[in-house]
Design a protein around this motif. Structure first.
Motif, short mmCIF file in Angstrom:
data_model
loop_
_atom_site.label_atom_id
_atom_site.label_comp_id
_atom_site.label_asym_id
_atom_site.label_seq_id
_atom_site.Cartn_x
_atom_site.Cartn_y
_atom_site.Cartn_z
N ARG A 1 0.85 -1.20 0.00
CA ARG A 1 0.00 0.00 0.00
C ARG A 1 0.88 1.24 0.00
N GLY A 2 0.54 2.22 -0.83
CA GLY A 2 1.27 3.48 -0.86
C GLY A 2 0.32 4.64 -1.06
N GLU A 3 0.58 5.76 -0.37
CA GLU A 3 -0.32 6.90 -0.46
C GLU A 3 0.44 8.22 -0.33
N LEU A 4 -0.04 9.20 -1.05
CA LEU A 4 0.34 10.59 -0.86
C LEU A 4 -0.84 11.26 -0.18
N ARG A 5 -0.58 11.93 0.96
CA ARG A 5 -1.68 12.47 1.76
C ARG A 5 -1.44 13.94 2.12
N ARG B 1 -1.24 26.25 13.76
CA ARG B 1 -1.97 25.59 12.68
C ARG B 1 -0.93 25.08 11.68
N THR B 2 -1.18 23.89 11.15
CA THR B 2 -0.23 23.37 10.17
C THR B 2 -0.97 22.67 9.04
N ARG B 3 -0.47 22.84 7.83
CA ARG B 3 -0.98 22.16 6.64
C ARG B 3 0.18 21.41 6.02
N ASN B 4 0.14 20.09 6.13
CA ASN B 4 1.31 19.28 5.77
C ASN B 4 0.98 18.20 4.75
N PRO B 5 1.91 17.92 3.85
CA PRO B 5 1.81 16.70 3.04
C PRO B 5 2.55 15.57 3.74
N ASP B 6 2.19 14.34 3.42
CA ASP B 6 3.01 13.21 3.85
C ASP B 6 2.95 12.09 2.82
N LEU B 7 3.95 11.22 2.87
CA LEU B 7 4.06 10.09 1.95
C LEU B 7 4.23 8.85 2.79
N ASN B 8 3.41 7.81 2.50
CA ASN B 8 3.40 6.63 3.35
C ASN B 8 3.33 5.37 2.51
N ILE B 9 4.12 4.34 2.89
CA ILE B 9 4.04 3.03 2.26
C ILE B 9 3.91 1.98 3.36
N GLY B 10 3.23 0.86 3.04
CA GLY B 10 3.06 -0.16 4.06
C GLY B 10 2.38 -1.39 3.54
N ILE B 11 1.73 -2.13 4.44
CA ILE B 11 1.07 -3.39 4.14
C ILE B 11 -0.38 -3.34 4.64
N GLN B 12 -1.29 -3.87 3.83
CA GLN B 12 -2.69 -3.99 4.22
C GLN B 12 -3.08 -5.46 4.21
N ALA B 13 -3.66 -5.94 5.31
CA ALA B 13 -4.06 -7.34 5.46
C ALA B 13 -5.58 -7.42 5.62
N GLU B 14 -6.23 -8.12 4.70
CA GLU B 14 -7.69 -8.23 4.70
C GLU B 14 -8.14 -9.53 5.35
N LEU B 15 -9.31 -9.52 5.96
CA LEU B 15 -9.83 -10.70 6.65
C LEU B 15 -10.21 -11.80 5.67
N PHE B 16 -10.88 -11.44 4.56
CA PHE B 16 -11.35 -12.43 3.60
C PHE B 16 -10.48 -12.39 2.34
#
Length: 280
Positions: free
Chosen positions: A83-87, A108-123
Protein backbone atom coordinates in the motif's frame (compact mmCIF):
# COMPACT_ATOMS: atom_id res chain seq x y z
CA UNK A 1 -8.31 -54.72 -21.31
CA UNK A 2 -11.51 -52.85 -22.20
CA UNK A 3 -12.25 -52.53 -18.48
CA UNK A 4 -8.79 -50.98 -17.93
CA UNK A 5 -9.40 -48.38 -20.67
CA UNK A 6 -12.76 -47.53 -19.13
CA UNK A 7 -11.15 -47.02 -15.71
CA UNK A 8 -8.37 -44.85 -17.21
CA UNK A 9 -10.96 -42.72 -19.04
CA UNK A 10 -12.93 -42.25 -15.82
CA UNK A 11 -9.78 -41.14 -13.95
CA UNK A 12 -8.92 -38.61 -16.69
CA UNK A 13 -12.45 -37.20 -16.62
CA UNK A 14 -12.36 -36.90 -12.82
CA UNK A 15 -8.96 -35.19 -12.99
CA UNK A 16 -10.36 -32.68 -15.48
CA UNK A 17 -13.28 -31.92 -13.20
CA UNK A 18 -10.92 -31.38 -10.26
CA UNK A 19 -8.70 -28.99 -12.23
CA UNK A 20 -11.76 -27.06 -13.38
CA UNK A 21 -13.01 -26.87 -9.80
CA UNK A 22 -9.66 -25.60 -8.58
CA UNK A 23 -9.89 -22.72 -11.05
CA UNK A 24 -13.06 -21.47 -9.42
CA UNK A 25 -13.44 -19.98 -6.00
CA UNK A 26 -16.15 -20.58 -3.45
CA UNK A 27 -18.38 -17.94 -5.06
CA UNK A 28 -18.30 -19.67 -8.44
CA UNK A 29 -16.12 -17.00 -10.07
CA UNK A 30 -13.12 -17.87 -12.19
CA UNK A 31 -9.90 -18.02 -10.18
CA UNK A 32 -7.51 -15.08 -10.71
CA UNK A 33 -3.89 -15.11 -9.61
CA UNK A 34 -3.92 -12.36 -6.95
CA UNK A 35 -0.27 -11.35 -7.34
CA UNK A 36 0.10 -8.09 -9.24
CA UNK A 37 -3.55 -7.01 -9.14
CA UNK A 38 -3.55 -3.19 -8.95
CA UNK A 39 -6.18 -0.93 -7.40
CA UNK A 40 -6.34 2.85 -7.08
CA UNK A 41 -7.46 4.36 -3.78
CA UNK A 42 -8.72 7.71 -2.55
CA UNK A 43 -9.87 9.06 0.78
CA UNK A 44 -11.53 12.17 2.15
CA UNK A 45 -12.19 12.96 5.79
CA UNK A 46 -11.03 14.80 8.89
CA UNK A 47 -7.72 15.05 10.77
CA UNK A 48 -7.23 15.46 14.54
CA UNK A 49 -4.04 16.38 16.42
CA UNK A 50 -2.69 15.21 19.79
CA UNK A 51 0.36 16.86 21.33
CA UNK A 52 1.69 19.46 23.77
CA UNK A 53 -1.02 22.05 23.04
CA UNK A 54 -3.85 19.64 23.81
CA UNK A 55 -4.52 18.04 27.22
CA UNK A 56 -7.75 16.25 26.37
CA UNK A 57 -10.77 16.37 24.09
CA UNK A 58 -12.42 19.79 24.23
CA UNK A 59 -15.64 20.01 22.22
CA UNK A 60 -15.28 23.82 22.04
CA UNK A 61 -12.10 23.48 20.04
CA UNK A 62 -11.39 20.13 18.41
CA UNK A 63 -9.01 21.70 15.92
CA UNK A 64 -10.27 19.44 13.14
CA UNK A 65 -9.05 19.91 9.61
CA UNK A 66 -9.39 18.12 6.27
CA UNK A 67 -7.46 15.00 5.31
CA UNK A 68 -7.09 13.86 1.70
CA UNK A 69 -5.28 10.81 0.33
CA UNK A 70 -4.51 9.33 -3.09
CA UNK A 71 -2.73 6.04 -3.53
CA UNK A 72 -2.66 2.47 -4.79
CA UNK A 73 -2.81 -1.15 -3.62
CA UNK A 74 -0.58 -3.80 -5.22
CA UNK A 75 -1.77 -7.26 -4.27
CA UNK A 76 0.82 -9.74 -3.03
CA UNK A 77 -1.33 -12.67 -1.82
CA UNK A 78 -4.99 -13.54 -1.35
CA UNK A 79 -5.06 -11.52 1.89
CA UNK A 80 -2.13 -9.07 1.73
CA UNK A 81 -1.40 -6.02 -0.43
CA UNK A 82 1.39 -3.48 -0.56
CA UNK A 83 0.00 0.00 0.00
CA UNK A 84 1.27 3.48 -0.86
CA UNK A 85 -0.32 6.90 -0.46
CA UNK A 86 0.34 10.59 -0.86
CA UNK A 87 -1.68 12.47 1.76
CA UNK A 88 -2.47 16.01 2.86
CA UNK A 89 -3.86 17.15 6.21
CA UNK A 90 -4.50 20.21 8.35
CA UNK A 91 -4.62 20.31 12.17
CA UNK A 92 -4.58 23.08 14.80
CA UNK A 93 -4.78 23.75 18.54
CA UNK A 94 -5.07 26.70 20.92
CA UNK A 95 -4.11 26.65 24.61
CA UNK A 96 -6.81 29.07 25.60
CA UNK A 97 -9.09 26.00 25.58
CA UNK A 98 -6.73 23.95 27.79
CA UNK A 99 -5.58 23.86 31.41
CA UNK A 100 -2.37 25.61 30.32
CA UNK A 101 -4.30 28.63 29.00
CA UNK A 102 -1.85 30.99 30.73
CA UNK A 103 0.87 30.11 28.19
CA UNK A 104 -1.41 31.26 25.34
CA UNK A 105 0.37 29.20 22.64
CA UNK A 106 -1.37 28.13 19.44
CA UNK A 107 -0.58 26.74 16.00
CA UNK A 108 -1.97 25.59 12.68
CA UNK A 109 -0.23 23.37 10.17
CA UNK A 110 -0.98 22.16 6.64
CA UNK A 111 1.31 19.28 5.77
CA UNK A 112 1.81 16.70 3.04
CA UNK A 113 3.01 13.21 3.85
CA UNK A 114 4.06 10.09 1.95
CA UNK A 115 3.40 6.63 3.35
CA UNK A 116 4.04 3.03 2.26
CA UNK A 117 3.06 -0.16 4.06
CA UNK A 118 1.07 -3.39 4.14
CA UNK A 119 -2.69 -3.99 4.22
CA UNK A 120 -4.06 -7.34 5.46
CA UNK A 121 -7.69 -8.23 4.70
CA UNK A 122 -9.83 -10.70 6.65
CA UNK A 123 -11.35 -12.43 3.60
CA UNK A 124 -9.44 -13.64 0.53
CA UNK A 125 -9.39 -11.81 -2.79
CA UNK A 126 -10.83 -14.66 -4.88
CA UNK A 127 -13.80 -15.16 -2.59
CA UNK A 128 -14.92 -11.65 -3.61
CA UNK A 129 -16.62 -10.82 -0.28
CA UNK A 130 -19.25 -8.12 -0.16
CA UNK A 131 -17.79 -6.71 3.09
CA UNK A 132 -14.09 -7.04 3.94
CA UNK A 133 -12.51 -5.65 7.16
CA UNK A 134 -8.76 -5.00 7.16
CA UNK A 135 -5.77 -3.86 9.22
CA UNK A 136 -2.81 -1.88 7.92
CA UNK A 137 0.50 -0.42 8.99
CA UNK A 138 3.17 1.64 7.31
CA UNK A 139 6.11 3.98 7.43
CA UNK A 140 6.62 7.36 5.80
CA UNK A 141 7.57 11.01 6.13
CA UNK A 142 5.71 14.25 6.71
CA UNK A 143 6.85 17.80 6.04
CA UNK A 144 6.31 19.99 9.12
CA UNK A 145 5.09 23.53 8.55
CA UNK A 146 3.67 24.91 11.83
CA UNK A 147 2.42 28.50 11.80
CA UNK A 148 1.03 30.91 14.40
CA UNK A 149 -1.14 33.98 14.00
CA UNK A 150 0.11 37.29 15.37
CA UNK A 151 -1.43 40.73 14.62
CA UNK A 152 -3.76 39.08 12.04
CA UNK A 153 -0.85 37.58 10.12
CA UNK A 154 0.36 33.98 9.94
CA UNK A 155 4.08 33.33 10.49
CA UNK A 156 6.14 30.17 9.88
CA UNK A 157 7.52 29.05 13.22
CA UNK A 158 10.30 26.59 12.30
CA UNK A 159 12.69 29.23 10.88
CA UNK A 160 12.23 31.36 14.04
CA UNK A 161 13.53 28.61 16.37
CA UNK A 162 11.11 29.59 19.12
CA UNK A 163 12.73 27.16 21.58
CA UNK A 164 16.25 28.00 20.51
CA UNK A 165 16.74 24.74 18.59
CA UNK A 166 16.69 23.74 14.94
CA UNK A 167 14.57 20.64 14.47
CA UNK A 168 14.09 18.34 11.48
CA UNK A 169 11.12 19.31 9.34
CA UNK A 170 10.98 15.87 7.67
CA UNK A 171 10.48 13.33 10.46
CA UNK A 172 9.51 9.67 10.15
CA UNK A 173 5.84 8.79 10.59
CA UNK A 174 4.62 5.36 11.73
CA UNK A 175 1.07 4.57 10.64
CA UNK A 176 -1.42 1.98 11.93
CA UNK A 177 -5.14 1.64 11.40
CA UNK A 178 -8.28 -0.33 10.73
CA UNK A 179 -10.87 -0.13 7.98
CA UNK A 180 -13.67 -1.86 6.14
CA UNK A 181 -14.52 -1.93 2.44
CA UNK A 182 -17.91 -2.69 0.89
CA UNK A 183 -18.05 -3.95 -2.70
CA UNK A 184 -20.56 -1.86 -4.69
CA UNK A 185 -19.72 -2.99 -8.26
CA UNK A 186 -17.25 -5.44 -9.82
CA UNK A 187 -14.59 -2.74 -9.72
CA UNK A 188 -15.61 -0.16 -7.12
CA UNK A 189 -15.56 -0.56 -3.33
CA UNK A 190 -16.49 2.08 -0.75
CA UNK A 191 -15.72 2.10 2.94
CA UNK A 192 -14.40 3.83 6.05
CA UNK A 193 -10.98 3.93 7.69
CA UNK A 194 -9.50 5.06 11.00
CA UNK A 195 -5.76 5.73 10.94
CA UNK A 196 -3.35 6.99 13.61
CA UNK A 197 -0.04 8.54 12.56
CA UNK A 198 2.77 8.63 15.13
CA UNK A 199 5.35 11.32 14.34
CA UNK A 200 8.96 10.67 15.30
CA UNK A 201 9.18 14.29 16.45
CA UNK A 202 7.66 16.50 19.12
CA UNK A 203 7.60 19.57 16.88
CA UNK A 204 4.48 19.06 14.79
CA UNK A 205 3.12 21.99 16.86
CA UNK A 206 6.52 23.78 17.32
CA UNK A 207 6.30 23.09 21.08
CA UNK A 208 8.38 20.50 22.93
CA UNK A 209 10.66 21.45 25.84
CA UNK A 210 11.30 24.70 27.77
CA UNK A 211 11.30 28.45 27.26
CA UNK A 212 14.70 29.58 25.94
CA UNK A 213 16.72 32.61 26.89
CA UNK A 214 15.00 35.33 24.82
CA UNK A 215 18.32 37.10 24.28
CA UNK A 216 19.50 34.11 22.24
CA UNK A 217 16.56 34.17 19.83
CA UNK A 218 17.09 35.65 16.33
CA UNK A 219 14.80 38.67 16.66
CA UNK A 220 11.78 40.38 18.18
CA UNK A 221 9.30 38.33 16.14
CA UNK A 222 10.83 35.08 17.43
CA UNK A 223 10.70 36.37 21.02
CA UNK A 224 7.02 37.37 20.72
CA UNK A 225 6.00 34.01 19.24
CA UNK A 226 8.12 32.04 21.70
CA UNK A 227 6.48 33.55 24.80
CA UNK A 228 2.90 34.69 24.23
CA UNK A 229 1.86 34.94 27.88
CA UNK A 230 2.28 38.77 28.01
CA UNK A 231 -0.41 39.10 25.32
CA UNK A 232 -3.05 38.09 27.87
CA UNK A 233 -1.56 40.02 30.82
CA UNK A 234 0.60 37.20 32.23
CA UNK A 235 4.18 37.66 33.36
CA UNK A 236 6.89 36.68 30.84
CA UNK A 237 7.98 33.07 31.19
CA UNK A 238 11.41 32.51 32.73
CA UNK A 239 14.06 30.60 30.73
CA UNK A 240 13.87 26.91 31.62
CA UNK A 241 10.16 26.92 32.48
CA UNK A 242 8.14 24.18 30.81
CA UNK A 243 6.83 25.20 27.43
CA UNK A 244 5.90 21.64 26.52
CA UNK A 245 6.88 18.08 27.37
CA UNK A 246 9.28 15.99 25.29
CA UNK A 247 8.14 12.74 26.98
CA UNK A 248 5.37 12.11 24.44
CA UNK A 249 5.76 12.80 20.75
CA UNK A 250 3.01 14.25 18.57
CA UNK A 251 0.53 12.38 16.41
CA UNK A 252 -2.37 13.02 14.05
CA UNK A 253 -5.40 10.87 13.39
CA UNK A 254 -7.45 10.45 10.19
CA UNK A 255 -11.09 9.37 9.90
CA UNK A 256 -11.87 8.98 6.20
CA UNK A 257 -14.44 7.74 3.74
CA UNK A 258 -12.57 5.61 1.19
CA UNK A 259 -12.99 4.50 -2.42
CA UNK A 260 -11.04 1.68 -4.10
CA UNK A 261 -11.15 1.12 -7.86
CA UNK A 262 -9.90 -2.21 -9.22
CA UNK A 263 -7.63 -1.89 -12.25
CA UNK A 264 -6.63 -5.57 -12.37
CA UNK A 265 -3.62 -7.31 -13.88
CA UNK A 266 -2.44 -8.36 -17.35
CA UNK A 267 -4.49 -11.56 -17.27
CA UNK A 268 -7.70 -9.63 -16.63
CA UNK A 269 -6.83 -7.03 -19.27
CA UNK A 270 -6.41 -9.73 -21.92
CA UNK A 271 -9.72 -11.32 -20.96
CA UNK A 272 -11.52 -7.97 -21.21
CA UNK A 273 -9.93 -7.39 -24.62
CA UNK A 274 -11.21 -10.75 -25.86
CA UNK A 275 -14.69 -9.88 -24.61
CA UNK A 276 -14.68 -6.50 -26.34
CA UNK A 277 -13.28 -7.85 -29.62
CA UNK A 278 -15.03 -11.18 -30.44
CA UNK A 279 -13.81 -13.12 -33.44
CA UNK A 280 -16.33 -14.07 -36.15
Amino acid sequence: MKRNYTLLWALLMLSGVNVSAQKRNLSGHKYINPFGVLSLTGGLGIAYYTGDLRDGVNMKHLGLGPSISLGALYRLTEHVSARGELRFYQVSADQKYSKNYQNNLSFRTRNPDLNIGIQAELFSFNNQPKVNPYLFGGLGFTLLNPKAKLDNQWYKLAPLRTEGVKYSRLPLVFTAGIGVSVKTTNRLSLGAELCNNFVNSDYLDDVSTVYPNPDLLPGDLARRLSDRAPEIGEQPRQPGWNRGSAKNKDSYLFLQMRATYLIGNRQQALERKKTRCPKF
